[in-house]
Write a protein that holds these residues in place. Structure first.
Motif, PDB file in Angstrom:
ATOM      1  N   ASP A 259      37.238 -27.331  33.696  1.00  0.00           N
ATOM      2  CA  ASP A 259      36.710 -26.181  32.964  1.00  0.00           C
ATOM      3  C   ASP A 259      35.560 -25.521  33.721  1.00  0.00           C
ATOM      4  O   ASP A 259      35.289 -24.331  33.523  1.00  0.00           O
ATOM      5  CB  ASP A 259      36.221 -26.607  31.572  1.00  0.00           C
ATOM      6  N   ASN A 260      34.877 -26.286  34.585  1.00  0.00           N
ATOM      7  CA  ASN A 260      33.809 -25.696  35.388  1.00  0.00           C
ATOM      8  C   ASN A 260      34.337 -24.596  36.295  1.00  0.00           C
ATOM      9  O   ASN A 260      33.669 -23.581  36.519  1.00  0.00           O
ATOM     10  CB  ASN A 260      33.121 -26.776  36.242  1.00  0.00           C
ATOM     11  N   PHE A 261      35.528 -24.797  36.833  1.00  0.00           N
ATOM     12  CA  PHE A 261      36.121 -23.796  37.721  1.00  0.00           C
ATOM     13  C   PHE A 261      36.499 -22.532  36.942  1.00  0.00           C
ATOM     14  O   PHE A 261      36.438 -21.421  37.485  1.00  0.00           O
ATOM     15  CB  PHE A 261      37.349 -24.368  38.428  1.00  0.00           C
ATOM     16  N   ILE A 262      36.886 -22.705  35.687  1.00  0.00           N
ATOM     17  CA  ILE A 262      37.217 -21.539  34.864  1.00  0.00           C
ATOM     18  C   ILE A 262      35.953 -20.724  34.584  1.00  0.00           C
ATOM     19  O   ILE A 262      35.956 -19.488  34.724  1.00  0.00           O
ATOM     20  CB  ILE A 262      37.884 -21.980  33.551  1.00  0.00           C
ATOM     21  N   ILE A 263      34.883 -21.400  34.180  1.00  0.00           N
ATOM     22  CA  ILE A 263      33.616 -20.706  33.947  1.00  0.00           C
ATOM     23  C   ILE A 263      33.160 -20.016  35.223  1.00  0.00           C
ATOM     24  O   ILE A 263      32.729 -18.852  35.212  1.00  0.00           O
ATOM     25  CB  ILE A 263      32.540 -21.687  33.458  1.00  0.00           C
ATOM     26  N   PHE A 264      33.260 -20.729  36.347  1.00  0.00           N
ATOM     27  CA  PHE A 264      32.866 -20.174  37.641  1.00  0.00           C
ATOM     28  C   PHE A 264      33.677 -18.930  37.966  1.00  0.00           C
ATOM     29  O   PHE A 264      33.124 -17.895  38.374  1.00  0.00           O
ATOM     30  CB  PHE A 264      33.067 -21.233  38.729  1.00  0.00           C
ATOM     31  N   ALA A 265      35.006 -18.998  37.779  1.00  0.00           N
ATOM     32  CA  ALA A 265      35.878 -17.872  38.128  1.00  0.00           C
ATOM     33  C   ALA A 265      35.554 -16.636  37.298  1.00  0.00           C
ATOM     34  O   ALA A 265      35.518 -15.510  37.818  1.00  0.00           O
ATOM     35  CB  ALA A 265      37.343 -18.268  37.950  1.00  0.00           C
ATOM     36  N   TYR A 266      35.299 -16.819  36.008  1.00  0.00           N
ATOM     37  CA  TYR A 266      34.959 -15.685  35.148  1.00  0.00           C
ATOM     38  C   TYR A 266      33.597 -15.096  35.523  1.00  0.00           C
ATOM     39  O   TYR A 266      33.432 -13.875  35.570  1.00  0.00           O
ATOM     40  CB  TYR A 266      34.957 -16.110  33.674  1.00  0.00           C
ATOM     41  N   CYS A 267      32.623 -15.973  35.775  1.00  0.00           N
ATOM     42  CA  CYS A 267      31.273 -15.486  36.075  1.00  0.00           C
ATOM     43  C   CYS A 267      31.206 -14.771  37.417  1.00  0.00           C
ATOM     44  O   CYS A 267      30.438 -13.813  37.583  1.00  0.00           O
ATOM     45  CB  CYS A 267      30.282 -16.648  36.055  1.00  0.00           C
ATOM     46  N   PHE A 268      31.994 -15.227  38.388  1.00  0.00           N
ATOM     47  CA  PHE A 268      31.912 -14.653  39.722  1.00  0.00           C
ATOM     48  C   PHE A 268      32.970 -13.573  39.983  1.00  0.00           C
ATOM     49  O   PHE A 268      32.953 -12.957  41.049  1.00  0.00           O
ATOM     50  CB  PHE A 268      32.014 -15.754  40.784  1.00  0.00           C
ATOM     51  N   PHE A 269      33.846 -13.334  39.016  1.00  0.00           N
ATOM     52  CA  PHE A 269      34.795 -12.237  39.163  1.00  0.00           C
ATOM     53  C   PHE A 269      34.090 -10.897  39.382  1.00  0.00           C
ATOM     54  O   PHE A 269      34.447 -10.141  40.298  1.00  0.00           O
ATOM     55  CB  PHE A 269      35.713 -12.163  37.939  1.00  0.00           C
ATOM     56  N   PRO A 270      33.058 -10.562  38.581  1.00  0.00           N
ATOM     57  CA  PRO A 270      32.389  -9.265  38.798  1.00  0.00           C
ATOM     58  C   PRO A 270      31.749  -9.144  40.171  1.00  0.00           C
ATOM     59  O   PRO A 270      31.845  -8.092  40.815  1.00  0.00           O
ATOM     60  CB  PRO A 270      31.336  -9.221  37.682  1.00  0.00           C
ATOM     61  N   SER A 271      31.066 -10.200  40.634  1.00  0.00           N
ATOM     62  CA  SER A 271      30.371 -10.106  41.925  1.00  0.00           C
ATOM     63  C   SER A 271      31.358  -9.980  43.080  1.00  0.00           C
ATOM     64  O   SER A 271      31.097  -9.250  44.044  1.00  0.00           O
ATOM     65  CB  SER A 271      29.465 -11.319  42.135  1.00  0.00           C
ATOM     66  N   THR A 272      32.502 -10.666  42.999  1.00  0.00           N
ATOM     67  CA  THR A 272      33.487 -10.526  44.075  1.00  0.00           C
ATOM     68  C   THR A 272      34.103  -9.121  44.076  1.00  0.00           C
ATOM     69  O   THR A 272      34.394  -8.572  45.142  1.00  0.00           O
ATOM     70  CB  THR A 272      34.605 -11.582  43.953  1.00  0.00           C
ATOM     71  N   MET A 273      34.279  -8.543  42.886  1.00  0.00           N
ATOM     72  CA  MET A 273      34.822  -7.181  42.808  1.00  0.00           C
ATOM     73  C   MET A 273      33.842  -6.166  43.397  1.00  0.00           C
ATOM     74  O   MET A 273      34.225  -5.256  44.141  1.00  0.00           O
ATOM     75  CB  MET A 273      35.145  -6.824  41.358  1.00  0.00           C
ATOM     76  N   ILE A 274      32.560  -6.313  43.059  1.00  0.00           N
ATOM     77  CA  ILE A 274      31.539  -5.396  43.590  1.00  0.00           C
ATOM     78  C   ILE A 274      31.404  -5.561  45.099  1.00  0.00           C
ATOM     79  O   ILE A 274      31.306  -4.578  45.845  1.00  0.00           O
ATOM     80  CB  ILE A 274      30.188  -5.644  42.882  1.00  0.00           C
ATOM     81  N   HIS A 275      31.423  -6.807  45.555  1.00  0.00           N
ATOM     82  CA  HIS A 275      31.340  -7.075  46.995  1.00  0.00           C
ATOM     83  C   HIS A 275      32.546  -6.483  47.721  1.00  0.00           C
ATOM     84  O   HIS A 275      32.417  -5.897  48.802  1.00  0.00           O
ATOM     85  CB  HIS A 275      31.267  -8.578  47.228  1.00  0.00           C
ATOM     86  N   LEU A 276      33.716  -6.624  47.109  1.00  0.00           N
ATOM     87  CA  LEU A 276      34.931  -6.061  47.703  1.00  0.00           C
ATOM     88  C   LEU A 276      34.839  -4.539  47.776  1.00  0.00           C
ATOM     89  O   LEU A 276      35.218  -3.934  48.782  1.00  0.00           O
ATOM     90  CB  LEU A 276      36.145  -6.483  46.877  1.00  0.00           C
ATOM     91  N   ALA A 277      34.333  -3.938  46.716  1.00  0.00           N
ATOM     92  CA  ALA A 277      34.174  -2.477  46.705  1.00  0.00           C
ATOM     93  C   ALA A 277      33.197  -2.017  47.774  1.00  0.00           C
ATOM     94  O   ALA A 277      33.344  -0.942  48.354  1.00  0.00           O
ATOM     95  CB  ALA A 277      33.700  -2.021  45.329  1.00  0.00           C
ATOM     96  N   ALA A 278      32.185  -2.855  48.056  1.00  0.00           N
ATOM     97  CA  ALA A 278      31.153  -2.485  49.020  1.00  0.00           C
ATOM     98  C   ALA A 278      31.600  -2.639  50.468  1.00  0.00           C
ATOM     99  O   ALA A 278      31.008  -2.034  51.366  1.00  0.00           O
ATOM    100  CB  ALA A 278      29.906  -3.329  48.781  1.00  0.00           C
ATOM    101  N   SER A 279      32.636  -3.440  50.693  1.00  0.00           N
ATOM    102  CA  SER A 279      32.981  -3.762  52.082  1.00  0.00           C
ATOM    103  C   SER A 279      34.444  -3.577  52.453  1.00  0.00           C
ATOM    104  O   SER A 279      34.814  -3.780  53.612  1.00  0.00           O
ATOM    105  CB  SER A 279      32.592  -5.220  52.370  1.00  0.00           C
ATOM    106  N   PHE A 280      35.296  -3.201  51.505  1.00  0.00           N
ATOM    107  CA  PHE A 280      36.730  -3.094  51.797  1.00  0.00           C
ATOM    108  C   PHE A 280      37.225  -1.700  51.442  1.00  0.00           C
ATOM    109  O   PHE A 280      36.904  -1.186  50.377  1.00  0.00           O
ATOM    110  CB  PHE A 280      37.501  -4.146  50.985  1.00  0.00           C
ATOM    111  N   PRO A 281      38.003  -1.054  52.283  1.00  0.00           N
ATOM    112  CA  PRO A 281      38.555  -1.525  53.559  1.00  0.00           C
ATOM    113  C   PRO A 281      37.546  -1.532  54.709  1.00  0.00           C
ATOM    114  O   PRO A 281      37.801  -2.097  55.753  1.00  0.00           O
ATOM    115  CB  PRO A 281      39.682  -0.538  53.841  1.00  0.00           C
ATOM    116  N   GLU A 282      36.372  -0.892  54.512  1.00  0.00           N
ATOM    117  CA  GLU A 282      35.311  -0.967  55.505  1.00  0.00           C
ATOM    118  C   GLU A 282      33.970  -0.918  54.777  1.00  0.00           C
ATOM    119  O   GLU A 282      33.881  -0.417  53.648  1.00  0.00           O
ATOM    120  CB  GLU A 282      35.397   0.181  56.513  1.00  0.00           C
ATOM    121  N   GLU A 283      32.943  -1.464  55.406  1.00  0.00           N
ATOM    122  CA  GLU A 283      31.647  -1.533  54.761  1.00  0.00           C
ATOM    123  C   GLU A 283      31.062  -0.149  54.531  1.00  0.00           C
ATOM    124  O   GLU A 283      31.142   0.728  55.400  1.00  0.00           O
ATOM    125  CB  GLU A 283      30.670  -2.355  55.612  1.00  0.00           C
ATOM    126  N   ARG A 284      30.476   0.045  53.338  1.00  0.00           N
ATOM    127  CA  ARG A 284      29.819   1.300  53.030  1.00  0.00           C
ATOM    128  C   ARG A 284      28.539   1.426  53.865  1.00  0.00           C
ATOM    129  O   ARG A 284      27.899   0.427  54.199  1.00  0.00           O
ATOM    130  CB  ARG A 284      29.480   1.383  51.541  1.00  0.00           C
TER     131      ARG A 284
END
Length: 271
Positions: free
Chosen positions: A184-209
């Motif tokens: 269950d720790n991995f589930i909590i982790f995945a939900y909590c870090f979903f937003p940060s990975t999405m924002i990071h992806l937006a900031a750097s993919f397909p190229e860094e802003r």
């Protein structure tokens, strides 16, 4: 930009470490899915957003007994509960056993008795097996992209985002409790870090802003917020279902914001 040898080694070690963890999680997820084929279907399920007192998912035997989505469960077999473990302890788990639920609906209270039926292969595969395969697919895509461009920050960012979303997806629908409990720790982790990975992806993919090339540490700030959310929820409960409502509301807002941020970052400002 060519990466220094030091960072190439770090990326490779981190990639292999995450891959080993993912393989271990996948094996444990499969073992749970196989185990769930033999557990009883109680006629309903819950959603993370509503917790373990409000019916969020309705199945045929629950519907036939008169249960409805949105019903609030006050007790099981005359036993009140506050956590998922207390709920599971109050239930009768044998096939064809009956469970009595005290229900509150529209200000009225009444009892409903639901007979357990075996979950079986087909239903388990449909409800838990398909999300598992989809999540595995996401993680495989991220792995392939990383191996194609292993030393670029953009491929690394894409990799961790697909791994995180893959873990979230493979546990999206749990037929019954997870074994071992620490999964269950991995589930909590995945939900909590979903937003940060999405924002990071937006900031750097397909190229860094440009702004993040100028201020590279800024793109990692969302992970600080996710870490605080994870620590707060995990300190309060070992299971996301039992998380405080305030934490779930904050998490939901953060997730919605991250999706909108990702979409907005890819909308061209000029044609």
């Amino acid at each position: 930009m060519q990466q220094p040898v030091f960072w190439k080694v770090i990326y490779k070690i981190a990639f292999l470490a995450i891959l080993m963890v993912v393989i271990g999680i996948a094996i444990l997820a499969v073992s749970n899915i196989i185990r769930w084929m033999g557990v009883p279907d109680f006629g309903f399920g819950f959603r993370n957003a509503t917790g373990i007192n409000v019916v969020g998912i309705l199945r045929e035997n629950g519907r036939k007994a008169g249960l409805q989505v949105g019903d609030r469960i006050l007790s099981v077999n005359n036993k009140a509960y506050e956590t998922s473990r207390e709920l599971n302890s109050a239930k009768n788990w044998s096939p064809n056993d009956k469970n009595s639920y005290l229900i509150e609906r529209d200000g009225r209270q009444f009892k409903i008795v639901i007979t357990n039926i075996p979950y079986g292969f087909k239903k388990t595969l449909k409800e838990s097996g398909l999300p598992f395969l989809v999540g595995l697919g996401y993680m495989l895509i991220g792995t392939i992209v990383f191996l194609m461009k292993p030393y670029q920050r953009t491929s690394w960012t894409f990799y961790i985002s697909t791994i995180n979303f893959g873990i979230l997806t493979i546990f999206l629908f749990k037929v019954s409790t997870l074994r071992p409990y620490w999964l269950d720790n991995f589930i909590i982790f995945a939900y909590c870090f979903f937003p940060s990975t999405m924002i990071h992806l937006a900031a750097s993919f397909p190229e860094e802003r440009r702004i993040f090339r100028k201020y590279p540490l800024a793109q990692y700030m969302p992970y600080v917020i996710s870490s605080l959310l994870f620590i707060g929820i995990r300190t309060a409960t070992p299971n996301l279902m039992n998380a405080p409502k305030t934490s779930l509301i904050v998490l939901a807002i953060y997730m919605v914001f991250s999706v909108l941020f990702f979409i907005g970052s890819n909308v061209p400002l000029r044609t």
